[in-house]
Enzyme design. Structure first.
Site, PDB file in Angstrom:
ATOM      1  N   HIS A 140      24.366   2.359 -33.307  1.00 46.34           N
ATOM      2  CA  HIS A 140      23.111   2.218 -32.568  1.00 46.34           C
ATOM      3  C   HIS A 140      21.972   2.019 -33.570  1.00 46.34           C
ATOM      4  O   HIS A 140      22.199   2.024 -34.790  1.00 46.34           O
ATOM      5  CB  HIS A 140      22.878   3.408 -31.635  1.00 46.34           C
ATOM      6  CG  HIS A 140      22.869   4.755 -32.310  1.00 46.34           C
ATOM      7  ND1 HIS A 140      21.989   5.097 -33.308  1.00 46.34           N
ATOM      8  CD2 HIS A 140      23.656   5.851 -32.118  1.00 46.34           C
ATOM      9  CE1 HIS A 140      22.204   6.335 -33.693  1.00 46.34           C
ATOM     10  NE2 HIS A 140      23.229   6.821 -32.997  1.00 46.34           N
ATOM     11  N   HIS A 157      21.614   4.417 -36.604  1.00 44.22           N
ATOM     12  CA  HIS A 157      22.488   4.097 -37.746  1.00 44.22           C
ATOM     13  C   HIS A 157      21.930   2.879 -38.488  1.00 44.22           C
ATOM     14  O   HIS A 157      21.937   2.811 -39.717  1.00 44.22           O
ATOM     15  CB  HIS A 157      23.903   3.734 -37.286  1.00 44.22           C
ATOM     16  CG  HIS A 157      24.609   4.806 -36.516  1.00 44.22           C
ATOM     17  ND1 HIS A 157      25.116   4.610 -35.256  1.00 44.22           N
ATOM     18  CD2 HIS A 157      24.904   6.087 -36.846  1.00 44.22           C
ATOM     19  CE1 HIS A 157      25.691   5.727 -34.830  1.00 44.22           C
ATOM     20  NE2 HIS A 157      25.578   6.641 -35.774  1.00 44.22           N
ATOM     21  N   CYS A 183      30.533  23.854 -34.032  1.00 48.42           N
ATOM     22  CA  CYS A 183      29.911  22.794 -33.230  1.00 48.42           C
ATOM     23  C   CYS A 183      30.601  21.483 -33.576  1.00 48.42           C
ATOM     24  O   CYS A 183      30.591  21.053 -34.728  1.00 48.42           O
ATOM     25  CB  CYS A 183      28.414  22.672 -33.514  1.00 48.42           C
ATOM     26  SG  CYS A 183      27.712  21.190 -32.748  1.00 48.42           S
ATOM     27  N   CYS A 201      28.188  18.649 -34.895  1.00 49.89           N
ATOM     28  CA  CYS A 201      27.840  18.772 -36.319  1.00 49.89           C
ATOM     29  C   CYS A 201      29.090  18.715 -37.183  1.00 49.89           C
ATOM     30  O   CYS A 201      29.000  18.507 -38.391  1.00 49.89           O
ATOM     31  CB  CYS A 201      27.162  20.102 -36.619  1.00 49.89           C
ATOM     32  SG  CYS A 201      25.620  20.381 -35.777  1.00 49.89           S
ATOM     33  N   CYS A 245      23.760  24.880 -29.942  1.00 50.35           N
ATOM     34  CA  CYS A 245      23.446  24.213 -31.207  1.00 50.35           C
ATOM     35  C   CYS A 245      22.110  23.494 -31.023  1.00 50.35           C
ATOM     36  O   CYS A 245      21.967  22.705 -30.077  1.00 50.35           O
ATOM     37  CB  CYS A 245      24.544  23.213 -31.568  1.00 50.35           C
ATOM     38  SG  CYS A 245      23.981  21.966 -32.733  1.00 50.35           S
ATOM     39  N   HIS A 292      22.547  19.540 -30.943  1.00 52.51           N
ATOM     40  CA  HIS A 292      23.361  18.896 -29.908  1.00 52.51           C
ATOM     41  C   HIS A 292      23.212  19.531 -28.533  1.00 52.51           C
ATOM     42  O   HIS A 292      23.750  19.020 -27.557  1.00 52.51           O
ATOM     43  CB  HIS A 292      24.836  18.861 -30.346  1.00 52.51           C
ATOM     44  CG  HIS A 292      25.030  18.031 -31.578  1.00 52.51           C
ATOM     45  ND1 HIS A 292      24.995  18.567 -32.854  1.00 52.51           N
ATOM     46  CD2 HIS A 292      25.197  16.698 -31.744  1.00 52.51           C
ATOM     47  CE1 HIS A 292      25.151  17.596 -33.733  1.00 52.51           C
ATOM     48  NE2 HIS A 292      25.271  16.460 -33.092  1.00 52.51           N
ATOM     49  N   LYS A 302      14.522  11.001 -27.425  1.00 53.69           N
ATOM     50  CA  LYS A 302      15.716  11.025 -28.260  1.00 53.69           C
ATOM     51  C   LYS A 302      16.762  10.055 -27.694  1.00 53.69           C
ATOM     52  O   LYS A 302      16.904   9.930 -26.484  1.00 53.69           O
ATOM     53  CB  LYS A 302      16.266  12.457 -28.271  1.00 53.69           C
ATOM     54  CG  LYS A 302      17.224  12.660 -29.397  1.00 53.69           C
ATOM     55  CD  LYS A 302      17.652  14.091 -29.571  1.00 53.69           C
ATOM     56  CE  LYS A 302      18.803  14.068 -30.567  1.00 53.69           C
ATOM     57  NZ  LYS A 302      19.472  15.301 -30.732  1.00 53.69           N
ATOM     58  N   LYS A 335      23.609   9.317 -25.358  1.00 51.87           N
ATOM     59  CA  LYS A 335      24.476   8.666 -24.373  1.00 51.87           C
ATOM     60  C   LYS A 335      24.150   9.167 -22.972  1.00 51.87           C
ATOM     61  O   LYS A 335      24.137   8.392 -22.025  1.00 51.87           O
ATOM     62  CB  LYS A 335      25.940   8.967 -24.706  1.00 51.87           C
ATOM     63  CG  LYS A 335      26.496   8.004 -25.740  1.00 51.87           C
ATOM     64  CD  LYS A 335      27.998   8.168 -25.878  1.00 51.87           C
ATOM     65  CE  LYS A 335      28.447   7.531 -27.180  1.00 51.87           C
ATOM     66  NZ  LYS A 335      29.615   8.153 -27.762  1.00 51.87           N
TER      67      LYS A 335
HETATM   68  N1  MSP Z   1      29.523  11.286 -40.854  1.00 52.48           N
HETATM   69  C1  MSP Z   1      28.344  12.027 -41.068  1.00 52.48           C
HETATM   70  C2  MSP Z   1      27.711  11.694 -42.419  1.00 52.48           C
HETATM   71  C3  MSP Z   1      28.619  11.902 -43.611  1.00 52.48           C
HETATM   72  S1  MSP Z   1      27.836  11.377 -45.073  1.00 52.48           S
HETATM   73  C4  MSP Z   1      28.886  11.837 -46.287  1.00 52.48           C
HETATM   74  C5  MSP Z   1      27.328  11.717 -39.961  1.00 52.48           C
HETATM   75  N2  MSP Z   1      27.576  10.615 -39.236  1.00 52.48           N
HETATM   76  S2  MSP Z   1      26.645  10.094 -38.013  1.00 52.48           S
HETATM   77  O1  MSP Z   1      27.277   8.913 -37.515  1.00 52.48           O
HETATM   78  O2  MSP Z   1      26.388  11.161 -37.099  1.00 52.48           O
HETATM   79  O3  MSP Z   1      25.271   9.740 -38.662  1.00 52.48           O
HETATM   80  C6  MSP Z   1      25.215   8.785 -39.711  1.00 52.48           C
HETATM   81  C7  MSP Z   1      23.802   8.633 -40.219  1.00 52.48           C
HETATM   82  O4  MSP Z   1      22.993   8.083 -39.174  1.00 52.48           O
HETATM   83  C8  MSP Z   1      23.176   9.981 -40.607  1.00 52.48           C
HETATM   84  O5  MSP Z   1      22.449   9.867 -41.802  1.00 52.48           O
HETATM   85  C9  MSP Z   1      22.266  10.279 -39.438  1.00 52.48           C
HETATM   86  O6  MSP Z   1      21.143  11.040 -39.797  1.00 52.48           O
HETATM   87  C10 MSP Z   1      21.849   8.871 -39.045  1.00 52.48           C
HETATM   88  N3  MSP Z   1      21.381   8.833 -37.656  1.00 52.48           N
HETATM   89  C11 MSP Z   1      22.091   9.065 -36.517  1.00 52.48           C
HETATM   90  N4  MSP Z   1      21.248   8.971 -35.460  1.00 52.48           N
HETATM   91  C12 MSP Z   1      19.992   8.693 -35.876  1.00 52.48           C
HETATM   92  C13 MSP Z   1      18.772   8.359 -35.261  1.00 52.48           C
HETATM   93  N5  MSP Z   1      18.588   8.406 -33.951  1.00 52.48           N
HETATM   94  N6  MSP Z   1      17.764   7.957 -36.070  1.00 52.48           N
HETATM   95  C14 MSP Z   1      17.906   7.791 -37.426  1.00 52.48           C
HETATM   96  N7  MSP Z   1      19.038   8.099 -38.023  1.00 52.48           N
HETATM   97  C15 MSP Z   1      20.019   8.787 -37.312  1.00 52.48           C
HETATM   98  O7  MSP Z   1      26.369  12.440 -39.839  1.00 52.48           O
END
Ligand code: MSP
Length: 519
Positions: free
Chosen positions: A18, A21, A126, A129, A144, A147, A298, A301
């Site tokens: 999304h 990411h 959790c 997390c 949490c 979440h 925020k 889903k």
């Molecule tokens: N797999 C772990 C990270 C391991 S790093 C060794 C993880 N994955 S995640 O898919 O949940 O998130 C990946 C990255 O995307 C994280 O840095 C997270 O902060 C970022 N984001 C996820 N949702 C986000 C937003 N809504 N906005 C900005 N970044 C966010 O955590």
């Protein structure tokens, strides 16, 4: 600067990418591209985090194997990054065989040297997390806070990492290195968390979590996500507990890990402690960016407001991802939350990229063709009143990047564009032409074009396609390093013909943009 090693967080593959990411990958790509303008050797790593209970359960719910789920979704991440021109050097998947093998060896080494021990434990886990939570961090209702879900009570015999052993040295390190955690205001949060840190579970019972890397010496336990995931930053380079590769020796320590603020604890406490236990140097910076919200709420889903980055490109018929990259990168000051809205996107990119920057180039080149048949005459060259501001902007932009102030740097670039536009308005080359002051008119146009070369270089990390289009029309070498930039960039002689002038960015939603995208 000899090398620059930059990484992103690796994304969980239990769903599709999304724009949250995407935000992180865009920021990282922009920083990486900026450093290619200062250093010859930039290594940019990204990838996917594929083990753990979350992925195991999502796959089961979809009636497929975890590996099938990982393959399907890892591809979606790769495809999205391609569409966004994310120019990484390596994409690591934690299910890669060489990664798994080295993680097993790392675990084994830490176990043998006594940093990991076995212990029976009851805790609150959790899944969101993928970690155990401290009861004092839960909301009043026992949820949490990230979440908003009740953690499950897990009672297991697990392996634990002696995090407490590293507490004092970590506190000292963070206090002595104020630029280790960026932005600096987050360091206090980390220091607070360190105050009541405990040893952490680094494995789960195989009976509960099957989708993980086996502990080498204990087939009843799988290595649990964080030690697996964090190690990607060194396994990707070919780290080995016995014989690290030359690539590892060359690039480690990382110059920066770019991550979201929600996973700062893992990167600024767990990871440095693992590295200290492995006797490896720490990364130079951990840059924690903020969160992207959608229309100020925020993304989730359950709210049904998750936006895929490719859907934005499609819905606006964008020929390339530059406008989206620019918008995302400038959405929030360093480390703060940003927001995405369709309307704001349209307004901002139309104003900055089409009206200010694109039009400036287009108008100036058109006048050069109209008055001088596209030729820059030697007498047009001379002192450029915009030179000081432009070269000063290059320095300011460099400083901002050193502090990971990506949005702040973009504002400086636009301010240079605005100053250049004002110079055109103030000097009115069309009036000079009418008054037959042709040398003055040519000088004004040439001054602007010389500055446009600098602007194309500065905007390149954000908008690589637009910058390439600008540089092509200016016959300027976009590979010029920032420190080699001068205000004398345009060669004398014929620069361009009418038919070669092309708008570098068409207003989003304009009929023309629509037609050109459909072509
Ligand atoms: N797999 C772990 C990270 C391991 S790093 C060794 C993880 N994955 S995640 O898919 O949940 O998130 C990946 C990255 O995307 C994280 O840095 C997270 O902060 C970022 N984001 C996820 N949702 C986000 C937003 N809504 N906005 C900005 N970044 C966010 O955590």
């Amino acid at each position: 600067m000899e090398k620059y090693y930059i990484t992103t967080a690796i994304d969980y593959v239990n769903g599709a990418p999304h724009i949250g990411h995407a935000y992180e990958k865009i920021l990282t790509d922009i920083i990486a591209r900026h450093y290619t303008q200062r250093c010859d050797d930039v290594y940019f790593l990204t990838g996917t985090d594929e083990h753990g209970i979350k992925i195991q359960k999502t796959a089961a719910a979809q009636g497929i194997t975890p590996k099938e789920l990982c393959d399907m979704n890892a591809k979606k991440f790769k495809d999205a990054w391609k569409a966004l021109d994310i120019d990484y050097k390596k994409f690591i998947r934690t299910t890669d065989e060489d990664h798994e093998k080295i993680v097993q060896k790392i675990f084994d080494k830490l176990l043998k040297q006594g940093d990991i021990y076995k212990h029976s434990y009851e805790g609150l886990y959790c899944q969101g997390c993928e970690c155990f939570l401290n009861p004092k961090d839960l909301t009043e209702d026992g949820l949490c806070p990230d979440h908003m879900k009740k953690p499950e009570v897990v009672k297991e015999e697990n392996y634990f990492f002696k995090l407490t052993k590293y507490k004092d040295i970590l506190i000292k390190y963070i206090k002595e290195h104020p630029d280790f955690i960026v932005p600096e205001f987050r360091a206090n949060e980390v220091l607070n968390q360190l105050e009541d840190i405990q040893d952490i579970s680094v494995s789960r019972a195989k009976s509960n979590v099957q989708w993980g890397i086996d502990v080498l010496s204990d087939s009843e336990q799988s290595i649990y996500v964080w030690i697996d995931a964090l190690s990607n930053y060194i396994t990707a380079l070919g780290f080995d507990t016995e014989n690290p590769s030359d690539t590892f020796k060359k690039y480690w320590p990382a110059d920066v890990h770019v991550i979201g603020k929600d996973i700062l604890k893992f990167h600024s406490i767990y990871w440095p402690a693992f590295l200290m236990a492995l006797d490896l140097p720490l990364p130079k910076h951990i840059f924690a960016h903020g969160w992207i919200t959608i229309d100020e709420s925020k993304m989730s889903k359950s709210l049904g407001n998750v936006i895929s980055p490719t859907s934005v490109l499609e819905s606006f018929n964008l020929e390339h991802p530059d406008a989206f990259r620019y918008y995302m990168a400038s959405s929030a000051p360093c480390g703060r939350d940003g927001n995405y809205s369709d309307n704001d996107f349209k307004e901002k990119v139309n104003a900055h990229l089409a009206n200010s920057m694109g039009n400036l180039l287009n108008r100036t080149l058109s006048m050069l063709v109209k008055y001088f048949d596209g030729e820059v005459k030697p007498e047009f060259k001379g002192e450029n009143p915009l030179a000081k501001k432009a070269l000063g902007t290059v320095q300011i932009v460099k400083n901002h990047f050193d502090n990971f102030e990506i949005a702040e740097a973009s504002l400086e670039i636009i301010s240079l564009v605005d100053a250049t536009n004002k110079y055109v308005q103030d000097n009115a080359p069309w009036t000079l032409a009418k008054e037959e002051k042709m040398i003055e008119c040519g000088q004004v146009l040439t001054n602007v074009l010389d500055i446009m070369c600098i602007i194309s270089t500065l905007i390149y990390p954000y908008c690589p396609n637009i910058a390439a289009d600008m540089a092509r029309q200016l016959s300027f070498n976009l590979k010029t390093k920032l420190d080699d930039l001068t205000a004398d960039n345009i060669k004398t002689g014929k620069l361009i013909s009418k038919e070669d002038i092309k708008p570098v960015f068409l207003r989003v939603d304009s009929e023309l943009a629509d037609k050109s995208a459909k072509k």
